[in-house]
Scaffold this motif. Structure first.
Motif, PDB file in Angstrom:
ATOM      1  N   GLU A   1       0.607  -1.250   0.016  1.00  0.00           N
ATOM      2  CA  GLU A   1      -0.041  -0.056  -0.299  1.00  0.00           C
ATOM      3  C   GLU A   1       0.658   1.366  -0.033  1.00  0.00           C
ATOM      4  O   GLU A   1       0.621   2.138  -0.693  1.00  0.00           O
ATOM      5  N   SER A   2       1.920   1.283   0.333  1.00  0.00           N
ATOM      6  CA  SER A   2       2.545   2.709   0.916  1.00  0.00           C
ATOM      7  C   SER A   2       3.657   2.843  -0.385  1.00  0.00           C
ATOM      8  O   SER A   2       4.429   3.365  -0.592  1.00  0.00           O
ATOM      9  N   SER A   3       3.880   1.826  -1.179  1.00  0.00           N
ATOM     10  CA  SER A   3       4.473   1.918  -2.864  1.00  0.00           C
ATOM     11  C   SER A   3       4.365   3.134  -3.946  1.00  0.00           C
ATOM     12  O   SER A   3       3.281   3.802  -3.479  1.00  0.00           O
ATOM     13  N   THR A   4       5.281   3.718  -4.189  1.00  0.00           N
ATOM     14  CA  THR A   4       5.499   4.737  -5.162  1.00  0.00           C
ATOM     15  C   THR A   4       5.947   4.518  -6.383  1.00  0.00           C
ATOM     16  O   THR A   4       7.126   3.499  -6.321  1.00  0.00           O
ATOM     17  N   PHE A   5       5.750   5.107  -7.664  1.00  0.00           N
ATOM     18  CA  PHE A   5       6.146   4.615  -8.525  1.00  0.00           C
ATOM     19  C   PHE A   5       6.229   5.984  -9.564  1.00  0.00           C
ATOM     20  O   PHE A   5       5.385   6.601  -9.743  1.00  0.00           O
ATOM     21  N   ALA A   6       7.945   6.540  -9.913  1.00  0.00           N
ATOM     22  CA  ALA A   6       8.096   7.854 -10.596  1.00  0.00           C
ATOM     23  C   ALA A   6       9.023   7.299 -11.642  1.00  0.00           C
ATOM     24  O   ALA A   6       9.969   6.014 -11.979  1.00  0.00           O
ATOM     25  N   ILE A   7       8.622   8.130 -13.173  1.00  0.00           N
ATOM     26  CA  ILE A   7       9.619   7.842 -14.514  1.00  0.00           C
ATOM     27  C   ILE A   7      10.425   9.063 -14.295  1.00  0.00           C
ATOM     28  O   ILE A   7       9.386   9.726 -14.526  1.00  0.00           O
ATOM     29  N   THR A   8      12.053   9.317 -14.346  1.00  0.00           N
ATOM     30  CA  THR A   8      12.333  10.307 -13.924  1.00  0.00           C
ATOM     31  C   THR A   8      13.093  10.599 -15.215  1.00  0.00           C
ATOM     32  O   THR A   8      13.968  11.894 -14.451  1.00  0.00           O
ATOM     33  N   PRO A   9      13.205  10.153 -16.797  1.00  0.00           N
ATOM     34  CA  PRO A   9      14.317  10.986 -17.171  1.00  0.00           C
ATOM     35  C   PRO A   9      13.841  12.436 -17.309  1.00  0.00           C
ATOM     36  O   PRO A   9      15.109  12.621 -17.735  1.00  0.00           O
ATOM     37  N   ALA A  10      13.390  12.694 -17.171  1.00  0.00           N
ATOM     38  CA  ALA A  10      12.678  15.021 -17.159  1.00  0.00           C
ATOM     39  C   ALA A  10      13.598  14.905 -16.208  1.00  0.00           C
ATOM     40  O   ALA A  10      14.307  16.519 -16.272  1.00  0.00           O
ATOM     41  N   LYS A  11      14.169  14.838 -15.298  1.00  0.00           N
ATOM     42  CA  LYS A  11      14.660  15.511 -14.153  1.00  0.00           C
ATOM     43  C   LYS A  11      16.426  15.352 -14.209  1.00  0.00           C
ATOM     44  O   LYS A  11      17.248  16.107 -13.795  1.00  0.00           O
ATOM     45  N   LEU A  12      16.674  14.142 -15.409  1.00  0.00           N
ATOM     46  CA  LEU A  12      18.545  14.413 -15.847  1.00  0.00           C
ATOM     47  C   LEU A  12      18.142  14.260 -17.309  1.00  0.00           C
ATOM     48  O   LEU A  12      19.638  14.818 -17.476  1.00  0.00           O
TER      49      LEU A  12
ATOM     50  N   ARG B   1      19.101  14.799 -30.341  1.00  0.00           N
ATOM     51  CA  ARG B   1      18.796  16.686 -30.287  1.00  0.00           C
ATOM     52  C   ARG B   1      19.307  16.370 -28.833  1.00  0.00           C
ATOM     53  O   ARG B   1      19.905  17.801 -28.147  1.00  0.00           O
ATOM     54  N   VAL B   2      18.427  15.642 -28.121  1.00  0.00           N
ATOM     55  CA  VAL B   2      18.483  15.431 -26.789  1.00  0.00           C
ATOM     56  C   VAL B   2      19.839  15.029 -26.074  1.00  0.00           C
ATOM     57  O   VAL B   2      20.821  16.100 -24.993  1.00  0.00           O
ATOM     58  N   TYR B   3      20.650  13.593 -26.528  1.00  0.00           N
ATOM     59  CA  TYR B   3      21.486  13.515 -25.472  1.00  0.00           C
ATOM     60  C   TYR B   3      23.125  14.216 -25.822  1.00  0.00           C
ATOM     61  O   TYR B   3      24.012  14.007 -25.558  1.00  0.00           O
TER      62      TYR B   3
ATOM     63  N   GLU C   1      24.399  18.231 -17.684  1.00  0.00           N
ATOM     64  CA  GLU C   1      24.031  18.479 -16.939  1.00  0.00           C
ATOM     65  C   GLU C   1      23.428  17.887 -15.997  1.00  0.00           C
ATOM     66  O   GLU C   1      23.633  17.851 -14.600  1.00  0.00           O
ATOM     67  N   GLY C   2      21.994  16.922 -16.417  1.00  0.00           N
ATOM     68  CA  GLY C   2      21.802  16.561 -15.992  1.00  0.00           C
ATOM     69  C   GLY C   2      22.588  15.187 -15.235  1.00  0.00           C
ATOM     70  O   GLY C   2      22.478  14.704 -13.659  1.00  0.00           O
ATOM     71  N   VAL C   3      23.074  14.860 -15.972  1.00  0.00           N
ATOM     72  CA  VAL C   3      24.093  13.768 -14.846  1.00  0.00           C
ATOM     73  C   VAL C   3      25.174  14.288 -14.464  1.00  0.00           C
ATOM     74  O   VAL C   3      25.062  13.331 -13.504  1.00  0.00           O
ATOM     75  N   LEU C   4      25.919  15.093 -14.677  1.00  0.00           N
ATOM     76  CA  LEU C   4      26.931  15.631 -13.639  1.00  0.00           C
ATOM     77  C   LEU C   4      26.261  16.480 -12.226  1.00  0.00           C
ATOM     78  O   LEU C   4      26.595  15.610 -10.864  1.00  0.00           O
ATOM     79  N   SER C   5      25.377  16.911 -12.472  1.00  0.00           N
ATOM     80  CA  SER C   5      24.623  17.053 -10.810  1.00  0.00           C
ATOM     81  C   SER C   5      24.182  16.286 -10.560  1.00  0.00           C
ATOM     82  O   SER C   5      24.122  16.779  -9.057  1.00  0.00           O
ATOM     83  N   PHE C   6      23.328  15.201 -10.624  1.00  0.00           N
ATOM     84  CA  PHE C   6      22.775  14.041 -10.307  1.00  0.00           C
ATOM     85  C   PHE C   6      24.486  13.431  -9.979  1.00  0.00           C
ATOM     86  O   PHE C   6      24.526  13.040  -8.437  1.00  0.00           O
TER      87      PHE C   6
ATOM     88  N   PRO D   1      20.695  20.342  -7.703  1.00  0.00           N
ATOM     89  CA  PRO D   1      19.523  20.191  -7.884  1.00  0.00           C
ATOM     90  C   PRO D   1      20.330  20.960 -10.052  1.00  0.00           C
ATOM     91  O   PRO D   1      21.447  21.427  -9.881  1.00  0.00           O
ATOM     92  N   PRO D   2      20.273  20.438 -11.291  1.00  0.00           N
ATOM     93  CA  PRO D   2      19.982  20.127 -11.791  1.00  0.00           C
ATOM     94  C   PRO D   2      19.901  22.291 -12.628  1.00  0.00           C
ATOM     95  O   PRO D   2      19.333  22.408 -11.984  1.00  0.00           O
ATOM     96  N   ASN D   3      20.322  22.871 -13.599  1.00  0.00           N
ATOM     97  CA  ASN D   3      20.682  24.567 -13.519  1.00  0.00           C
ATOM     98  C   ASN D   3      20.541  24.023 -15.259  1.00  0.00           C
ATOM     99  O   ASN D   3      21.591  23.956 -16.384  1.00  0.00           O
ATOM    100  N   PHE D   4      18.985  23.183 -15.530  1.00  0.00           N
ATOM    101  CA  PHE D   4      18.503  23.148 -16.905  1.00  0.00           C
ATOM    102  C   PHE D   4      18.901  24.520 -18.228  1.00  0.00           C
ATOM    103  O   PHE D   4      17.749  25.484 -16.913  1.00  0.00           O
ATOM    104  N   THR D   5      18.935  24.954 -19.243  1.00  0.00           N
ATOM    105  CA  THR D   5      18.968  26.220 -19.830  1.00  0.00           C
ATOM    106  C   THR D   5      18.302  25.933 -21.494  1.00  0.00           C
ATOM    107  O   THR D   5      17.546  26.760 -22.218  1.00  0.00           O
ATOM    108  N   GLY D   6      18.046  24.350 -21.279  1.00  0.00           N
ATOM    109  CA  GLY D   6      17.369  24.026 -22.631  1.00  0.00           C
ATOM    110  C   GLY D   6      18.303  24.294 -24.117  1.00  0.00           C
ATOM    111  O   GLY D   6      17.804  24.496 -25.116  1.00  0.00           O
TER     112      GLY D   6
END
Length: 259
Positions: free
Chosen positions: A123-134, A234-236, A243-248, A253-258
């Motif tokens: 009941e306490s489980s959670t699920f997250a798909i997180t590529p956008a954070k990286l 274009r993304v990788y 920056e995402g990989v380095l910040s991890f 926290p990552p500093n994304f600039t687009g």
């Protein structure tokens, strides 16, 4: 100590993540142990497999080992990536695979769960798909997994927000089969596996393979795959991915600039 332990319950094989110090991350070493476990169980004519973590863990699996991702200019989730090999092994295993989940599930481990044939969670489980954070460009096969299970609306929300959904939310959208109180999770999942293994194994094997073929759906044009790969490159190749990989790795926290 092994990263994965194997055990048997009748005709059910059990693979247990045993690396809580690293949040059971799906490192190449861990993946190789899991794939080897599936190979052994297929040879031993096991008719169901349960994939689980040790009882009481807070993190079922943290997903991909971010330290093993390339810094950039190379596809981080190519066809031969270790996690992709594991997902295909789960899908292609001849008999049903049940994810027995207690704790949080992150990133590629969420993909691993939905690649299983069934999910039973506490009941306490959670699920997250997180590529956008990286700043990570998820691959087409992974996106299709989520589309097939969740449909586009919920899949988009999970990918775009990277926020976890609760066990009950996951059940409401048919991502998980059963939500069970933690003390009853193991006994319930073993009973579910037993209800499979008493049936005719050749019939179960044929039915699972049919599901696999039918869920592939209609083929896409070659140009569509080329477009998807171009979008991902274009993304990788971007500064944001680096920056995402380095910040991890630097635990900030990552500093994304687009860019």
């Amino acid at each position: 100590m092994p990263l994965v332990t194997k055990s048997l319950h009748g005709k059910t094989g059990i693979l247990t993540f045993s690396n809580p110090a690293q949040r059971n991350c799906l490192s190449q070493e861990m993946v190789e142990a899991l794939v080897g476990g599936f190979d052994d169980f297929e040879e031993d004519r096991v008719y169901a497999v349960i994939l689980r973590a040790e009882p009481g863990v807070k993190v079922w699996s943290a997903g991909h080992n971010i330290k093993e991702l390339p810094d950039g200019r190379r596809d981080p989730l190519n066809y031969y990536d270790s996690l992709e090999v594991l997902l295909r092994r789960v899908q292609d295993f001849p008999y049903p695979v049940i994810a027995m989940v207690e704790g949080t599930v992150w990133g590629g481990a969420c993909d691993l769960c939905i690649s299983c044939d069934m999910i039973v969670c506490a009941e306490s489980s959670t699920f997250a798909i997180t590529p956008a954070k990286l700043g990570l460009p998820y691959n087409a096969s992974g996106v299709v997994h989520f589309l097939n299970v969740l449909g586009p609306k919920i899949a988009k929300e999970m990918f775009f927000t990277a926020k976890p959904i609760s066990a009950q939310q996951a059940h409401n959208v048919s991502m998980v089969n059963h939500v069970i109180p933690a003390p009853e999770l193991e006994s319930f999942t073993l009973a579910l596996a037993d209800s499979i293994t008493v049936n005719a194994p050749l019939a179960i094997r044929a039915i699972k393979h049919q599901f696999r073929l039918l869920l592939k759906g209609s083929p896409l044009a070659a140009e569509t795959f080329e477009e998807i790969q171009g979008l991902r490159r274009r993304v990788y190749d971007s500064e944001d991915y680096h920056e995402g990989v380095l910040s991890f790795k630097e635990k900030r926290p990552p500093n994304f600039t687009g860019k």
